[in-house]
Motif scaffolding. Sequence first.
Motif, PDB file in Angstrom:
ATOM      1  N   UNK A   1     -13.889  -6.620 -40.641  1.00 32.58           N
ATOM      2  CA  UNK A   1     -12.560  -6.013 -40.487  1.00 32.58           C
ATOM      3  C   UNK A   1     -12.423  -4.826 -41.443  1.00 32.58           C
ATOM      4  N   UNK A   2     -11.828  -3.758 -40.955  1.00 36.11           N
ATOM      5  CA  UNK A   2     -11.654  -2.560 -41.761  1.00 36.11           C
ATOM      6  C   UNK A   2     -10.686  -2.823 -42.908  1.00 36.11           C
ATOM      7  N   UNK A   3     -11.075  -2.513 -44.163  1.00 34.32           N
ATOM      8  CA  UNK A   3     -10.130  -2.669 -45.270  1.00 34.32           C
ATOM      9  C   UNK A   3      -8.885  -1.817 -45.014  1.00 34.32           C
ATOM     10  N   UNK A   4      -7.732  -2.439 -45.134  1.00 33.50           N
ATOM     11  CA  UNK A   4      -6.472  -1.781 -44.796  1.00 33.50           C
ATOM     12  C   UNK A   4      -5.484  -1.951 -45.936  1.00 33.50           C
ATOM     13  N   UNK A   5      -4.845  -0.847 -46.330  1.00 31.34           N
ATOM     14  CA  UNK A   5      -3.837  -0.879 -47.385  1.00 31.34           C
ATOM     15  C   UNK A   5      -2.518  -0.347 -46.841  1.00 31.34           C
ATOM     16  N   UNK A   6      -1.447  -0.789 -47.455  1.00 33.26           N
ATOM     17  CA  UNK A   6      -0.095  -0.376 -47.074  1.00 33.26           C
ATOM     18  C   UNK A   6       0.576   0.285 -48.258  1.00 33.26           C
ATOM     19  N   UNK A   7       1.244   1.404 -48.020  1.00 34.39           N
ATOM     20  CA  UNK A   7       2.102   2.005 -49.022  1.00 34.39           C
ATOM     21  C   UNK A   7       3.546   1.946 -48.551  1.00 34.39           C
ATOM     22  N   UNK A   8       4.427   1.521 -49.435  1.00 25.68           N
ATOM     23  CA  UNK A   8       5.866   1.493 -49.188  1.00 25.68           C
ATOM     24  C   UNK A   8       6.469   2.454 -50.206  1.00 25.68           C
ATOM     25  N   UNK A   9       6.877   3.631 -49.763  1.00 25.45           N
ATOM     26  CA  UNK A   9       7.241   4.677 -50.720  1.00 25.45           C
ATOM     27  C   UNK A   9       8.015   5.791 -50.032  1.00 25.45           C
ATOM     28  N   UNK A  10       8.405   6.784 -50.815  1.00 27.09           N
ATOM     29  CA  UNK A  10       9.123   7.938 -50.301  1.00 27.09           C
ATOM     30  C   UNK A  10       8.178   9.067 -49.927  1.00 27.09           C
ATOM     31  N   UNK A  11       8.728  10.054 -49.231  1.00 27.19           N
ATOM     32  CA  UNK A  11       7.948  11.201 -48.766  1.00 27.19           C
ATOM     33  C   UNK A  11       8.065  12.363 -49.749  1.00 27.19           C
ATOM     34  N   UNK A  12       6.972  13.080 -49.936  1.00 27.61           N
ATOM     35  CA  UNK A  12       6.945  14.305 -50.738  1.00 27.61           C
ATOM     36  C   UNK A  12       6.476  15.449 -49.852  1.00 27.61           C
ATOM     37  N   UNK A  13       7.378  16.378 -49.481  1.00 26.51           N
ATOM     38  CA  UNK A  13       6.968  17.469 -48.599  1.00 26.51           C
ATOM     39  C   UNK A  13       5.829  18.328 -49.145  1.00 26.51           C
ATOM     40  N   UNK A  14       5.697  18.395 -50.481  1.00 26.67           N
ATOM     41  CA  UNK A  14       4.628  19.220 -51.054  1.00 26.67           C
ATOM     42  C   UNK A  14       3.275  18.533 -50.998  1.00 26.67           C
ATOM     43  N   UNK A  15       3.247  17.249 -50.647  1.00 23.21           N
ATOM     44  CA  UNK A  15       1.989  16.553 -50.398  1.00 23.21           C
ATOM     45  C   UNK A  15       1.274  16.002 -51.607  1.00 23.21           C
ATOM     46  N   UNK A  16       1.847  16.179 -52.802  1.00 26.38           N
ATOM     47  CA  UNK A  16       1.127  15.754 -53.992  1.00 26.38           C
ATOM     48  C   UNK A  16       1.433  14.357 -54.453  1.00 26.38           C
ATOM     49  N   UNK A  17       2.583  13.822 -54.048  1.00 31.39           N
ATOM     50  CA  UNK A  17       3.014  12.507 -54.515  1.00 31.39           C
ATOM     51  C   UNK A  17       3.481  11.677 -53.323  1.00 31.39           C
ATOM     52  N   UNK A  18       4.012  10.481 -53.610  1.00 35.17           N
ATOM     53  CA  UNK A  18       4.601   9.663 -52.565  1.00 35.17           C
ATOM     54  C   UNK A  18       3.633   9.248 -51.482  1.00 35.17           C
ATOM     55  N   UNK A  19       4.209   9.038 -50.294  1.00 31.02           N
ATOM     56  CA  UNK A  19       3.427   8.587 -49.130  1.00 31.02           C
ATOM     57  C   UNK A  19       2.207   9.470 -48.893  1.00 31.02           C
ATOM     58  N   UNK A  20       2.407  10.777 -49.009  1.00 35.82           N
ATOM     59  CA  UNK A  20       1.310  11.702 -48.713  1.00 35.82           C
ATOM     60  C   UNK A  20       0.138  11.503 -49.674  1.00 35.82           C
ATOM     61  N   UNK A  21       0.444  11.358 -50.969  1.00 35.68           N
ATOM     62  CA  UNK A  21      -0.621  11.134 -51.946  1.00 35.68           C
ATOM     63  C   UNK A  21      -1.303   9.795 -51.711  1.00 35.68           C
ATOM     64  N   UNK A  22      -0.515   8.787 -51.387  1.00 35.37           N
ATOM     65  CA  UNK A  22      -1.074   7.450 -51.177  1.00 35.37           C
ATOM     66  C   UNK A  22      -2.053   7.431 -50.009  1.00 35.37           C
ATOM     67  N   UNK A  23      -1.656   8.029 -48.891  1.00 37.72           N
ATOM     68  CA  UNK A  23      -2.528   8.021 -47.722  1.00 37.72           C
ATOM     69  C   UNK A  23      -3.795   8.844 -47.966  1.00 37.72           C
ATOM     70  N   UNK A  24      -3.677   9.952 -48.702  1.00 39.64           N
ATOM     71  CA  UNK A  24      -4.875  10.725 -49.059  1.00 39.64           C
ATOM     72  C   UNK A  24      -5.816   9.889 -49.917  1.00 39.64           C
ATOM     73  N   UNK A  25      -5.244   9.175 -50.878  1.00 34.55           N
ATOM     74  CA  UNK A  25      -6.058   8.350 -51.762  1.00 34.55           C
ATOM     75  C   UNK A  25      -6.748   7.236 -50.992  1.00 34.55           C
ATOM     76  N   UNK A  26      -6.011   6.547 -50.123  1.00 33.14           N
ATOM     77  CA  UNK A  26      -6.619   5.505 -49.301  1.00 33.14           C
ATOM     78  C   UNK A  26      -7.813   6.070 -48.528  1.00 33.14           C
TER      79      UNK A  26
END
Length: 270
Positions: A1-26
């Motif tokens: 099974x593919x390792x899967x992670x969930x982030x529960x967080x806010x959005x950052x339009x600049x892409x450096x933090x929040x949901x965007x940073x989490x998904x990039x890191x995953x």
Amino acid sequence: MTPTALTVAGSDPSGGAGIQADLKTFSALGVYGTAVLTALTAQNTHGVTGVHPVPAAFVGRQLTTLLDDVTVHATKLGMLGSADVVREVAAVLAERRPGPVICDPVMVATSGDRLIDDEAIAAVRTELLPVADLITPNVPEAAALLDVAPATDVAGLHEHARALLDLGPGAVLLKGGHLGGEQSTDVLVTSAGTTVSRRPRLATTATHGTGCTLSSAIAALTARSGGIPDWPVLVEGARDYLHRALAEGASLSVGSGHGPVHHFAGIWPA
């Protein structure tokens, strides 16, 4: 099974933090990312100018609908925004337990902007910490959760980390970046003991999203590890990843303030 992670967080339009940073890191760490959105923010590399929360009931619906279908191996919590959202998320996590829960109690942005109010801090303290397997506060966040003055030295980090462990989480990683100095010192406290991690401090302004990135890296490595998390090992792996991302952040040249770390350092072509 593919390792899967969930982030529960806010959005950052600049892409450096929040949901965007989490998904990039995953993605950078080889984990499939899923996300539940708690708030929209208006922000860039200079700061936050507004927060638009998602209603708590809909945050809960996002969570339960996702977990009805997708197996999640680790969960990262970021900015939850309001006391109602904190309570909703805590209730779902207590019932569903989507893998080990890594909680980054986001309260203040890198720019210094306050992101949640006193009622939400109290809800994190009493309802969210007891369902978290690891929390990753920085110095001012730890002080807010304990309602004390911020730590000013490494001895203070140890004291505050142990006090936070008494509030119910499985482990505490207290980040000492705010202390300054030539080294950045973090203190990890678990029921088994204390681990101190030191890294040379990097001279860079590309620091946007460091807290989000570290906690999501821990979640990604946890999702990949299987079984009971070995927090000292996982934290060191996540710190290695963040150090590379910080070292290469300036190469992105994104924005004119505190730019983002480079989540794909070593993966994108130089």
